[in-house]
Design a protein around this motif. Sequence first.
Motif, PDB file in Angstrom:
ATOM      1  N   ALA A  87       0.836  -1.206   0.000  1.00 29.45           N
ATOM      2  CA  ALA A  87       0.000   0.000   0.000  1.00 29.45           C
ATOM      3  C   ALA A  87       0.866   1.250   0.000  1.00 29.45           C
ATOM      4  CB  ALA A  87      -0.927  -0.012   1.210  1.00 29.45           C
ATOM      5  N   LYS A 105      -0.857  -1.333  -7.476  1.00 27.69           N
ATOM      6  CA  LYS A 105      -2.176  -1.870  -7.812  1.00 27.69           C
ATOM      7  C   LYS A 105      -2.084  -3.384  -7.657  1.00 27.69           C
ATOM      8  CE  LYS A 105      -2.978   1.929 -11.016  1.00 27.69           C
ATOM      9  NZ  LYS A 105      -3.170   2.339 -12.430  1.00 27.69           N
ATOM     10  N   HIS A 123      -5.548  -7.135   1.814  1.00 30.61           N
ATOM     11  CA  HIS A 123      -4.970  -6.029   1.043  1.00 30.61           C
ATOM     12  C   HIS A 123      -5.741  -4.740   1.303  1.00 30.61           C
ATOM     13  CE1 HIS A 123      -1.782  -7.825  -1.286  1.00 30.61           C
ATOM     14  NE2 HIS A 123      -2.572  -8.792  -1.728  1.00 30.61           N
ATOM     15  N   SER A 149      -4.472  -0.855   0.660  1.00 30.84           N
ATOM     16  CA  SER A 149      -4.534  -0.824  -0.806  1.00 30.84           C
ATOM     17  C   SER A 149      -5.950  -0.477  -1.250  1.00 30.84           C
ATOM     18  CB  SER A 149      -4.119  -2.174  -1.400  1.00 30.84           C
ATOM     19  OG  SER A 149      -2.743  -2.432  -1.158  1.00 30.84           O
TER      20      SER A 149
END
Length: 234
Positions: free
Chosen positions: A88, A93, A103, A108
């Motif tokens: 993150a 991505k 995630h 993220s």
Amino acid sequence: MTDMIAAARDILVNAQNLVAFTGAGMSADSGLDTYRDAQTGVWENVDPHAMASIDAWARDPEPMWRWYLHRKSLSENAHPNPGHRALAELGAKIITQNIDDLHERGGSTDVVHLHGSLFEFRCTICSRPWKGATKPQHIPECPLCGNLIRPGVVWFGEALPPREWDAAENLMSTTDALIIVGTSGVVQPAAGLPRLAATRGVPVLEITPQPTALTPLATVQFTGRAGEVLPLLT
């Protein structure tokens, strides 16, 4: 190791469109079992044909329903590890084969779930999303067609969700640096995605405790765990 970290950082600092491709090893440092570990892997302890196929669901859905809610509970009680937070921080991505939400909880904001999510449910027949309660003792029924609600994960023999697949292909076709973390690289068709980047000459960093089918693609390869190595690259 110092030279490898420096080489990896040089790649990352110049990346404008960083992508990470992650598998079960990404969440292992959060206490979630991988699938193919010889002693503790999920498929060493549970028959995948009994718990991860549409045929098994059609024959006897109740054990599968309870098992997936159990796995959902395990994921809810797990915490993002330093590797999740590092990705993150790097602004990567994410394309993940994982069905947990670590995630997202690690910070993220751009995550593609190739194999679905433990936190999504839909009708077995009409695919209408289900947002209602999910309890182990009762499988809810779709209010539209009356069929059973199922976990929103991809089972053996099922196609990957088209929208997520297209998004993943697009990311691999446009990335200028790729991190591969915690995947054996043997589950198709997902395992073919990193090759889309590698064949364009994109630098690839791999982080894995042992060599994988994707190791030959690596520009820099780290032998280690996600939660230990990734924070060194930020």
